[in-house]
Design an enzyme around this catalytic site. Structure first.
Site, PDB file in Angstrom:
ATOM      1  N   LEU A  94       1.164 103.234  57.824  1.00 35.69           N
ATOM      2  CA  LEU A  94       1.263 103.799  56.471  1.00 35.69           C
ATOM      3  C   LEU A  94       1.860 105.202  56.598  1.00 35.69           C
ATOM      4  O   LEU A  94       1.152 106.206  56.587  1.00 35.69           O
ATOM      5  CB  LEU A  94      -0.117 103.836  55.814  1.00 35.69           C
ATOM      6  CG  LEU A  94      -0.791 102.478  55.620  1.00 35.69           C
ATOM      7  CD1 LEU A  94      -2.196 102.660  55.066  1.00 35.69           C
ATOM      8  CD2 LEU A  94       0.037 101.580  54.703  1.00 35.69           C
ATOM      9  N   HIS A  95       3.187 105.258  56.697  1.00 31.24           N
ATOM     10  CA  HIS A  95       3.852 106.528  56.988  1.00 31.24           C
ATOM     11  C   HIS A  95       3.681 107.549  55.860  1.00 31.24           C
ATOM     12  O   HIS A  95       3.120 108.620  56.043  1.00 31.24           O
ATOM     13  CB  HIS A  95       5.341 106.293  57.244  1.00 31.24           C
ATOM     14  CG  HIS A  95       5.648 105.363  58.367  1.00 31.24           C
ATOM     15  ND1 HIS A  95       5.404 105.691  59.690  1.00 31.24           N
ATOM     16  CD2 HIS A  95       6.182 104.112  58.375  1.00 31.24           C
ATOM     17  CE1 HIS A  95       5.784 104.678  60.471  1.00 31.24           C
ATOM     18  NE2 HIS A  95       6.254 103.716  59.694  1.00 31.24           N
ATOM     19  N   ASP A  96       4.214 107.213  54.692  1.00 30.74           N
ATOM     20  CA  ASP A  96       4.321 108.207  53.619  1.00 30.74           C
ATOM     21  C   ASP A  96       2.987 108.654  53.023  1.00 30.74           C
ATOM     22  O   ASP A  96       2.860 109.825  52.619  1.00 30.74           O
ATOM     23  CB  ASP A  96       5.249 107.693  52.521  1.00 30.74           C
ATOM     24  CG  ASP A  96       6.687 107.614  53.000  1.00 30.74           C
ATOM     25  OD1 ASP A  96       7.173 108.606  53.576  1.00 30.74           O
ATOM     26  OD2 ASP A  96       7.331 106.566  52.818  1.00 30.74           O
TER      27      ASP A  96
END
Length: 304
Positions: free
Chosen positions: A240-242
């Site tokens: 879950l990068h952002d």
């Protein structure tokens, strides 16, 4: 954890994981979202802009303005991530059509209007995509740019392999010239690279945890993460990068920060970051309490 609302502008290219971060910001009282601005990034400017409007409509936040930003990078030809995010950018997750029209102002014009109308340092920028809009603001209106509080950026990689070739992360590789401008602007920057974002991982169990919550934000996020798994159902987890940008805004103590001076490659390894001896110091997140961050994300999405 931050409880007092702080004004933010979200600059984004939604995008599945962008959308989860946006939903968190729209649902949590610690975020006073003043606008969403879009950049081409993952899937092209028309779709990223429409998706911003859809997310606002889904959350009943039609009064928040959203503005169309850069359709192409300052340098290079840009990149496309349709294979990850789907042809609509949201993995086929159905959201209502935008209830309000896109702003008549461009992203840079909306940035300028909001920043000049606020006290210096009052508005933070949460940057989830390539940095084209922010670089364009710096070039067009340095007075407005100088009024930004912090720029919290998802992007880059320090020690991890890239996800846009072996050396670079997607947002940096999509517009390395823009990243050079922003990094050298003198703004207060927090960079959250792949070294951290790859440690925040959603599992099928976590997806079910979100799905069990009753808020619109959690339900949509569960659907988006399920779509994120769809291209490879055998995966045990997905990063879950952002959402890490929003989590840093909420709970910076979950992150380990190291100051670094960084150069951005605009040549043979576009978007690659190199530590250098001289240059503006950037606060780089190099560690995260991943379990606490996942708890923070689900708690924020589940707030009523």
């Amino acid at each position: 954890m931050r409880t007092k609302p702080r004004k933010v502008i979200i600059d984004t290219d939604p995008g599945l994981d962008d959308a989860v971060g946006i939903l968190l910001a729209l649902n949590h009282p610690a975020f006073d979202v003043r606008a969403i601005t879009t950049v081409a990034g993952n899937i092209g400017i028309e779709r990223t802009t429409a998706n911003a409007g859809r997310l606002l409509s889904a959350m009943g936040r039609e009064s928040v303005p959203y503005a169309r930003g850069a359709a192409k990078p300052l340098s290079g030809s840009g990149r496309d991530e349709e294979t990850i995010h789907g042809s609509d950018g949201l993995g086929g997750v159905a959201l209502p059509e935008p209830a309000a029209p896109v702003s008549g102002l461009s992203a840079v014009e909306l940035f300028s209007e909001l920043l000049i109308g606020a006290e210096p340092g009052e508005i933070d920028i949460l940057a989830l995509g390539p940095l084209t809009n922010l670089a364009a603001l710096y070039l067009a209106d340095k007075d407005a740019f100088a009024r930004i509080g912090r720029v919290i950026i998802m992007g880059g990689t320090i020690n991890e392999p890239g996800n846009a070739g072996p050396y670079a992360e997607f947002n940096m590789a999509a517009d390395p010239k823009a990243a050079q401008i922003v990094f050298g602007s003198g703004a207060e920057i927090v960079l959250i690279p792949l070294d951290v974002t790859r440690r925040l991982r959603a599992t099928p169990d976590y997806l079910q945890r979100l799905a069990s919550l009753e808020t619109r934000a959690a339900q949509i996020s569960a659907d988006l993460i399920a779509a994120y798994f769809a291209d490879n159902a055998a995966r045990e987890s997905r990063p879950l990068h952002d959402p890490c940008v929003m989590l840093y805004h909420l709970a910076p103590k979950l992150f380990e920060i190291e100051p670094m001076a960084l150069a951005v490659n605009d040549g043979d390894r576009p978007g690659a970051l190199t530590q250098v001896q001289h240059g503006p110091a950037i606060n780089v997140a190099m560690g995260i309490d991943a379990q606490a961050a996942l708890d923070c994300l689900s708690d924020g999405l589940g707030k009523t």
